[in-house]
Design a protein around this motif. Structure first.
Motif, PDB file in Angstrom:
ATOM      1  N   LEU A   2       5.722   0.367  -2.039  1.00 15.04           N
ATOM      2  CA  LEU A   2       4.204   0.364  -2.435  1.00 15.04           C
ATOM      3  C   LEU A   2       3.388   1.041  -1.471  1.00 15.04           C
ATOM      4  N   GLU A  38      -5.088 -10.045   0.250  1.00 14.17           N
ATOM      5  CA  GLU A  38      -4.153  -9.151  -0.624  1.00 14.17           C
ATOM      6  C   GLU A  38      -3.250  -8.472   0.227  1.00 14.17           C
ATOM      7  N   GLN A  73      -0.714 -10.994   1.421  1.00 10.88           N
ATOM      8  CA  GLN A  73       0.253 -11.616   0.332  1.00 10.88           C
ATOM      9  C   GLN A  73       1.257 -10.346   0.096  1.00 10.88           C
ATOM     10  N   VAL A  74       0.911  -9.129  -0.049  1.00  7.47           N
ATOM     11  CA  VAL A  74       1.605  -7.985  -0.615  1.00  7.47           C
ATOM     12  C   VAL A  74       2.361  -7.379   0.435  1.00  7.47           C
ATOM     13  N   CYS A  75       1.654  -6.993   1.647  1.00  8.93           N
ATOM     14  CA  CYS A  75       2.321  -5.890   2.684  1.00  8.93           C
ATOM     15  C   CYS A  75       3.015  -6.389   3.558  1.00  8.93           C
ATOM     16  N   THR A  85      -7.121  -4.367  -7.418  1.00 10.24           N
ATOM     17  CA  THR A  85      -7.656  -5.341  -7.841  1.00 10.24           C
ATOM     18  C   THR A  85      -9.047  -5.183  -8.011  1.00 10.24           C
ATOM     19  N   ALA A 131       6.385  -2.440   1.480  1.00  9.33           N
ATOM     20  CA  ALA A 131       4.882  -2.503   1.043  1.00  9.33           C
ATOM     21  C   ALA A 131       3.910  -2.269   2.091  1.00  9.33           C
ATOM     22  N   ARG A 135      -0.609  -9.629  -7.483  1.00 12.20           N
ATOM     23  CA  ARG A 135      -0.207  -9.834  -6.111  1.00 12.20           C
ATOM     24  C   ARG A 135       1.399 -10.365  -6.122  1.00 12.20           C
ATOM     25  N   TYR A 156       3.479  -9.961  -8.791  1.00 10.24           N
ATOM     26  CA  TYR A 156       4.309  -8.889  -9.466  1.00 10.24           C
ATOM     27  C   TYR A 156       4.451  -7.620  -8.536  1.00 10.24           C
ATOM     28  N   ALA A 157       3.538  -7.500  -7.795  1.00 10.91           N
ATOM     29  CA  ALA A 157       3.500  -6.278  -6.697  1.00 10.91           C
ATOM     30  C   ALA A 157       4.620  -6.715  -5.557  1.00 10.91           C
ATOM     31  N   ARG A 158       4.333  -7.916  -5.149  1.00 10.13           N
ATOM     32  CA  ARG A 158       5.495  -8.473  -4.027  1.00 10.13           C
ATOM     33  C   ARG A 158       7.002  -8.476  -4.707  1.00 10.13           C
TER      34      ARG A 158
END
Length: 314
Positions: A202, A211, A214-216, A177, A53, A189, A191-193
């Motif tokens: 991603l 964000e 938490q995700v990348c 978002t 991500a 966040r 679901y993406a993770r």
């Protein structure tokens, strides 16, 4: 954070049958794009691995949207080129592996999310189950309503579900978002993770620093059409290596000249950013024995990147 590779993907994952395991999700080199007299992008390169991500960050007008449009095949570069899982940018084969959520989405007013998602799912051989999308993006109360009366945030939830409906190997998310409430942001966040943990790739832009964190796994910063910063979040913090030292003083405590000269006063607390917090703490404890509530905190991601950007563009 550890980069998650496609080899970590469960064998039952339908994406493993697409022959994309050994190819980079994105391999773009030397991209350039001009609009009239404006050089929007110059010699821009980006690599994204399967199961990773990546956050693409930068100020408004830095070139983020141009990068996304070139990678999605919506525009052609003036120079350079790239591939999506080994397929040329903009090719039918590349588009079949990609899900997209644009910044702005408008839908026919008389259609329901169930109808829209069902229609989109019919274009893919292995779409996501409807029940999974409903739960992932909080669509249970919206799924059978006509979208004519939807708020911006409700439309955004549907747009995010659309990006994942085809069970893509790579998803582009432009300010995903924007307009969502806190519950919607948290759902996305998570679901993406989980999607990246399962081997999906991603690429997202966001102005929400929490964000990105938490995700990348990794970030790339662009400024005036050029890449100026790249690395994992851990590496970037290590490169900055700065902390904020802050403390309070009693109202009647003396304030030496060095304090008012070298520290900032915010919300009743004196603070300074330094690369050597140990030395600074020893100094203030010696010079200000009556200080209170001493704190040493690493810079947050936003401040860390601001420091590195200033160095990179100086």
């Amino acid at each position: 954070m550890q980069v998650r590779h496609q080899t970590d993907r469960p064998l039952s994952d339908p994406r493993s049958a697409r022959g994309t395991e050994t190819a980079l999700a994105i391999d773009a080199q030397g991209l350039g794009k001009r609009f009239g007299t404006l050089q929007a992008l110059r010699d821009f390169s980006l690599v994204l691995r399967p199961g990773e991500a990546l956050g693409l960050i930068g100020t408004n007008g830095a070139g983020k949207s141009t990068v996304l449009k070139l990678l999605q095949g919506l525009r052609s570069p003036d120079s350079g080129g790239g591939r999506i899982f080994g397929h040329p940018l903009g090719s039918h084969a590349a588009k079949q592996l990609v899900g997209i959520t644009p910044q702005n989405a408008d839908f026919p007013e008389q259609i329901t999310p169930r109808e829209l998602l069902g229609y989109a799912a019919g274009h893919f051989t292995r779409p996501k189950p409807m029940a999974e999308l409903i739960a992932a993006f909080g669509l249970d109360r919206l799924i059978d309503r006509r979208m004519g009366g939807f708020s911006g945030g409700e439309k955004r939830r549907v747009a995010l579900a659309l990006a994942f409906v085809g069970n893509p190997s790579l998803v582009f998310l432009d300010e995903p978002t924007s307009g969502l409430d806190t519950v919607g942001q948290d759902l996305f966040r998570a679901y993406a993770r989980a999607y990246a943990d399962a081997g999906g790739s991603l690429l997202l832009t966001s102005h929400h620093w929490d964000e990105i964190e938490q995700v990348c796994d990794r970030i790339v910063m662009i400024d005036r059409g050029r890449q100026i910063l790249e690395g994992t979040l851990r590496d970037i913090r290590r490169r900055a290596g700065r902390c904020r030292v802050s403390f309070a003083l009693a109202e009647d405590a003396g304030r030496p000249a060095w304090l008012t000269r070298d520290f900032l006063l915010e919300a009743g607390r004196w603070q300074k950013v330094t690369a050597d917090s140990d030395a600074l703490v020893r100094f203030v404890l010696r010079e200000l024995p009556d200080l209170r509530a001493l704190q040493v905190t690493p810079l947050d991601l936003k401040d860390t990147i601001a420091e590195l950007r200033e160095e990179a563009t100086a």
